[in-house]
Design a protein around this motif. Sequence first.
Motif, PDB file in Angstrom:
ATOM      1  N   ARG A 200      10.874   0.570  10.737  1.00 10.95           N
ATOM      2  CA  ARG A 200      10.071   1.288  11.734  1.00 10.95           C
ATOM      3  C   ARG A 200       8.620   1.455  11.306  1.00 10.95           C
ATOM      4  O   ARG A 200       7.755   1.661  12.148  1.00 10.95           O
ATOM      5  CB  ARG A 200      10.695   2.647  12.030  1.00 10.95           C
ATOM      6  CG  ARG A 200      11.986   2.517  12.816  1.00 10.95           C
ATOM      7  CD  ARG A 200      12.358   3.764  13.557  1.00 10.95           C
ATOM      8  NE  ARG A 200      13.369   3.451  14.557  1.00 10.95           N
ATOM      9  CZ  ARG A 200      13.124   3.349  15.856  1.00 10.95           C
ATOM     10  NH1 ARG A 200      11.907   3.545  16.307  1.00 10.95           N
ATOM     11  NH2 ARG A 200      14.072   3.043  16.699  1.00 10.95           N
TER      12      ARG A 200
ATOM     13  N   ASP B 151       0.804  -1.222   0.000  1.00  8.16           N
ATOM     14  CA  ASP B 151       0.000   0.000   0.000  1.00  8.16           C
ATOM     15  C   ASP B 151       0.837   1.273   0.000  1.00  8.16           C
ATOM     16  O   ASP B 151       0.305   2.372  -0.072  1.00  8.16           O
ATOM     17  CB  ASP B 151      -0.934   0.022   1.230  1.00  8.16           C
ATOM     18  CG  ASP B 151      -1.997  -1.051   1.140  1.00  8.16           C
ATOM     19  OD1 ASP B 151      -2.278  -1.495   0.006  1.00  8.16           O
ATOM     20  OD2 ASP B 151      -2.522  -1.452   2.182  1.00  8.16           O
TER      21      ASP B 151
ATOM     22  N   PRO C  90       1.438   7.034   8.849  1.00  2.24           N
ATOM     23  CA  PRO C  90       0.838   6.051   7.919  1.00  2.24           C
ATOM     24  C   PRO C  90       1.491   6.024   6.540  1.00  2.24           C
ATOM     25  O   PRO C  90       0.824   6.193   5.525  1.00  2.24           O
ATOM     26  CB  PRO C  90      -0.618   6.521   7.841  1.00  2.24           C
ATOM     27  CG  PRO C  90      -0.559   7.983   8.075  1.00  2.24           C
ATOM     28  CD  PRO C  90       0.563   8.208   9.053  1.00  2.24           C
TER      29      PRO C  90
ATOM     30  N   ARG D 264       6.911  -0.824  10.439  1.00  2.00           N
ATOM     31  CA  ARG D 264       6.233  -2.044  10.898  1.00  2.00           C
ATOM     32  C   ARG D 264       6.015  -2.022  12.401  1.00  2.00           C
ATOM     33  O   ARG D 264       5.452  -2.958  12.950  1.00  2.00           O
ATOM     34  CB  ARG D 264       7.064  -3.276  10.530  1.00  2.00           C
ATOM     35  CG  ARG D 264       7.281  -3.449   9.046  1.00  2.00           C
ATOM     36  CD  ARG D 264       7.867  -4.800   8.722  1.00  2.00           C
ATOM     37  NE  ARG D 264       8.184  -4.898   7.314  1.00  2.00           N
ATOM     38  CZ  ARG D 264       7.296  -5.081   6.354  1.00  2.00           C
ATOM     39  NH1 ARG D 264       6.025  -5.211   6.663  1.00  2.00           N
ATOM     40  NH2 ARG D 264       7.664  -5.150   5.089  1.00  2.00           N
ATOM     41  N   TYR D 265       6.494  -1.000  13.075  1.00  2.00           N
ATOM     42  CA  TYR D 265       6.294  -0.900  14.518  1.00  2.00           C
ATOM     43  C   TYR D 265       4.810  -0.670  14.813  1.00  2.00           C
ATOM     44  O   TYR D 265       4.061  -0.201  13.945  1.00  2.00           O
ATOM     45  CB  TYR D 265       7.126   0.258  15.088  1.00  2.00           C
ATOM     46  CG  TYR D 265       8.592  -0.048  15.285  1.00  2.00           C
ATOM     47  CD1 TYR D 265       9.235  -1.006  14.524  1.00  2.00           C
ATOM     48  CD2 TYR D 265       9.337   0.627  16.224  1.00  2.00           C
ATOM     49  CE1 TYR D 265      10.576  -1.282  14.708  1.00  2.00           C
ATOM     50  CE2 TYR D 265      10.688   0.365  16.419  1.00  2.00           C
ATOM     51  CZ  TYR D 265      11.299  -0.594  15.649  1.00  2.00           C
ATOM     52  OH  TYR D 265      12.631  -0.863  15.827  1.00  2.00           O
ATOM     53  N   PRO D 266       4.381  -0.941  16.048  1.00  2.25           N
ATOM     54  CA  PRO D 266       2.949  -0.800  16.354  1.00  2.25           C
ATOM     55  C   PRO D 266       2.367   0.584  16.059  1.00  2.25           C
ATOM     56  O   PRO D 266       1.227   0.691  15.651  1.00  2.25           O
ATOM     57  CB  PRO D 266       2.885  -1.111  17.849  1.00  2.25           C
ATOM     58  CG  PRO D 266       4.031  -2.022  18.087  1.00  2.25           C
ATOM     59  CD  PRO D 266       5.113  -1.554  17.164  1.00  2.25           C
ATOM     60  N   THR D 267       3.129   1.638  16.275  1.00  2.61           N
ATOM     61  CA  THR D 267       2.613   2.955  15.887  1.00  2.61           C
ATOM     62  C   THR D 267       3.633   3.642  14.990  1.00  2.61           C
ATOM     63  O   THR D 267       4.843   3.577  15.236  1.00  2.61           O
ATOM     64  CB  THR D 267       2.337   3.867  17.103  1.00  2.61           C
ATOM     65  OG1 THR D 267       3.543   4.042  17.838  1.00  2.61           O
ATOM     66  CG2 THR D 267       1.282   3.277  18.004  1.00  2.61           C
TER      67      THR D 267
ATOM     68  N   GLU E 155       0.811   2.515   4.973  1.00  3.66           N
ATOM     69  CA  GLU E 155      -0.592   2.396   4.590  1.00  3.66           C
ATOM     70  C   GLU E 155      -0.941   3.307   3.415  1.00  3.66           C
ATOM     71  O   GLU E 155      -2.085   3.313   2.947  1.00  3.66           O
ATOM     72  CB  GLU E 155      -1.493   2.748   5.775  1.00  3.66           C
ATOM     73  CG  GLU E 155      -1.480   1.732   6.906  1.00  3.66           C
ATOM     74  CD  GLU E 155      -0.225   1.813   7.773  1.00  3.66           C
ATOM     75  OE1 GLU E 155       0.531   2.789   7.612  1.00  3.66           O
ATOM     76  OE2 GLU E 155       0.002   0.913   8.591  1.00  3.66           O
ATOM     77  N   GLY E 156       0.004   4.102   2.956  1.00  9.65           N
ATOM     78  CA  GLY E 156      -0.269   4.988   1.828  1.00  9.65           C
ATOM     79  C   GLY E 156      -0.944   6.280   2.214  1.00  9.65           C
ATOM     80  O   GLY E 156      -1.330   7.058   1.343  1.00  9.65           O
ATOM     81  N   GLY E 157      -1.108   6.524   3.502  1.00 12.90           N
ATOM     82  CA  GLY E 157      -1.758   7.760   3.928  1.00 12.90           C
ATOM     83  C   GLY E 157      -0.878   8.973   3.711  1.00 12.90           C
ATOM     84  O   GLY E 157      -1.367  10.094   3.588  1.00 12.90           O
TER      85      GLY E 157
END
Lengths: 758, 324
Positions: free
Chosen positions: B169, B151, B177, B171-174, B180-182
């Motif tokens: 990084r 994405d 984006p 792939r870290y929990p936060t 995600e392509g944001g």
Amino acid sequence: MARSVLAGLGWVALLVFVVGVAGANEEDGHHVVAEATLGSQFYVIDPPYDTSNVAGFFEQYRYIRDQGATLPYFLDLVHLNAGIQRADQTYLLRLERWTRNALNSNGYLSLDWQGLDLDLDYRRYRSDSLRFFPKGTWGGETPVPDAYGVQYHSDLCPPTPTSISPCGSSPFGLESSDVFGANNRIFVNRQSVGGELALRPEGFGRNLPLLDELRTYARYETRQGYRQDSFVLATPLENASGNLAQGFRGNRRKLDQSVTTAGATLVASPLGLFETSLSFDFQEFREQAPVVTLNTLGVPNVSPAPPGLERAFFFVPDTNRFTGTLQITKQTEAVVFNAGVSAARLKQSGRFSPLQSYYGLCENRGASCDNAITLVSAHVDASIPLPGQINLATWLKYTYRDSDEARQAFLADAFSVLGSGFQESPYIQERNEARGGLEFSMRPVRGMQFGLGYRFDWVNRDLLFPSNDPLPLGIQPSVALIKPKSFDSEVYFRFRLRLLRSLRLSGEMSGSWASEVAYPNDLSEAFRMRLRGNYSLAHRFSWPVSIALTGHVLDGKNDAFPLPKSMPGAGRTNHFEKTEWGYDLTVTAVPKEAWVMFATFSQSVAEQSFGYVRTDFARYLDGLIPINFYIDSFPEYKSNVKSLTFGTSVTAWQRLRSDFSASLTWVDVGSRGAPDVGSNVGGLINQANRIQDRIFTLDTDLEYQISESVSVGAGYRFQQFINGVQLDPIELNETVHTIRAQFSIDFAAAYAAIAGSN
Amino acid sequence: MRKIGRARGSALRLQGLFFVLILAAACASVVWEPRGSRRTTPVPGATPVGTEECRVCHEEIAGHETMASYHSNCEACHGSGSLHAESEAVGDIRNPSSGDCLSCHIPGRDTHLQWGVGQHSQAGLICSDCHNPHSTQRQNLRLSQTSSFPDMDTTSQLCVECHSDVGSRFRYPTHHPVAEGGMSCVSCHDPHEDARVRPGDQNQLCANCHQDTIGPWIYEHPPATEDCQICHDPHGSVTNNMLVTVQPVICISCHSVNDQFHQLAIGPGILDNQQITQDFPTIPNQRIKPFAAGQKNQAGTYLRRCTDCHGAVHGSYTDEHLRH
């Protein structure tokens, strides 16, 4: 707005296609391109709170499935590309839209005609908060608050106890129904529309001495959603009942923000002597959501604040920002010189906070509410060749930040009226910073470069401490945890080597030291190293294989922050240590021209230890009460993150393309107390803040080209979040399966095929 | 009076800076050659043959891959090709460098003005490491062949090929984006500029999107005023809000905590009445303060986030303790 903009883009696409087909001048070589991919996505979600309307790790998928998608959740225009191409296949007009899922999409419209470039875009992104539920306590101990539970603490015993902590046994009891019973999503929907119009006279065959390019741009963005707020109500102003146990509160605050930006940039090369750009930019930020006060919250069991004395919770000021930047560059074959200056002013504008408006403080009483920040920066930057294959690179940047003193006048006036609202901690009234560096580099032979350099960062803060008039309250320099000056220097060596044609190495090593530091967790001494190596095995195997390895190390400490007012007889500093290291290894292989395989493993570790410092009383009481500092213990913190990723991409039989990738990430975060040293603060932190997450993602796609104009595809995505530290009885584990199917058509190819057959 | 004096000082600073810039520009004009001299140097002895002649052999470039309009004349960048067409030797044709690209592309963006002194350039990268001048992709960007972020936008996929530690990084929990392509790497970073001399201070970049955290505040938190990255790691973090470490570690690594308000005087606390009186065995002269009889350990402070009470960490218009 989203719906209308998307619909608008769709109509534009259709218009482009129809007009293009009808009007494309084949003799000029202009032709129409129109490709669209229609996709459907099915989400199968396996969370324990699937029906609870609670934000989870994969919240956006659940939300799309349930509601909120612009198109029906199972159907979307995954990709659209339409436009008019020239003979050389560059675009005269192009419309493109990507959609990752029904809530997140980008759309572009561009026109490239001679010296005129027009780019318009539309972006939509929804971010959902991941709510961590660190374990608040452990079995057998007295219930203590769960970190998030405080947000929804109501202090009321429900008729049927459903609370995670037994009701009434703790002032921070959590009612799970408050959290999970209602639609309490925390998210922000961001949407923006903007564009840029660039005019280049050269494109129209005109070379103007004072205008290479004129660019104007504008953007409008909205952010709507909800934000988590958490706070404690102090007596007597906000919590008139005086019950401290009822003071811990949370709120889901509505966001309704807009940002409007407009600006222009002029790029010119006056008389061809040098390049220069001049930019002006204006940005307006507005928050339209109503101001939240204790009275509007209607908190149960807490008496409303007396009229006029209530405070605004998390008041966000509306602002206007003006920015201007001038930059020049002169470049010859080898020498590059760049310099610039920039000034910005950020000013509160629009509505006042209730405190500012109370008794008309800002409107009528003469107190200045011209609350603003001025920022000025200037830099010079140069790269100069010296004799003997040596190059000198140097740069210097100066930044000046100034907070208007209007705030002080307002506070004094507010205090005289309200009897509260004094300044407690120091302000950075003025901040002067100079950063710079100097590097000598040389290339003794081709493929080899060495550099030796020095860089520094000097900051001088004009700290404004609270006045002791009328009350002797406020943090004074003797107990402040910020210092006015800091000066950090660093010497580094870097290299870049190309050996044996297939091996490339690069890296940088540095040592830094600070004669003065500003904060207890700044580094007064540090060693840093960063290395990267690439090795290609193309000539050794029938398959080209390459290996890339990167690594980094930071080892630093701070022994230069003396603790103020520490125990008599022992001068001491707050010893802080920080260590970080990590690496990642990537192997890429290309067995065939249309077959690529790759795998990456990475690990990153961060460790800290520091003195946990206690004081007898709050530091702002210094002057009223003697304040002493004590080092209580030395907590240690460590995070360890490992990630494995692998994938492949294959095109077989020229018609079938397949992609596969998978990633697994392990996160492990914990703390501990240094054994036998002081209280076990580190151990307590570990109980509340331990993190053990596992994040798995698997993605696979197949695409089959049926004909020149038609292709079909299918895909599957597996995503799983596993939280190893659960908050009983809540499980945050969540799994999402996404099944995709898509159909793509190239309208132009289809049109040509139909026309040919006729 | 002080305000007027400071305003006058600011004005003088500004005037001084402009003077230095104009002087520098004037010096530059006298010393250095005009811009046109950076056009591609010709191949000695060669004469133009035209793009059609190039296409005889380089069909894959002229045909399979497409060329942007300003790149359709091969010899505009590669120099005259008669010698190469005759000998087919690599040495008889020139491959353009970044300087050749910039002879046309400086007006492309104002940040191109910094390319020659920027970190990518100083590290030895050239334009064609990221751009394929024969392509019609947006910005003629090369496409990554090994991205595991389906994405992510194509520009960012290219960035994390080299900046793999940053890619990890995402792939870290936060994280922001990007995966995600944001947003894209270039939403914050311009790869052509010298980030060390970017206009404004460290926070101005963050303020382009996070206006509600930047103030101006009545009550401020000095680290938030100075640099967002003291507390946040924008690429990704193990904990929420992209904090560099978990709470309360991130707070108490700087802040002292007072016994007066943080020992949970109301209600039971963990380690109730625990007496801690021992000396530090390994650190001379360091001695902790014992809890008095009946006093409680500050467990409540460790077992929740500091921001549960001090929620207005970026600044406040209401509360001097940054509680709301």
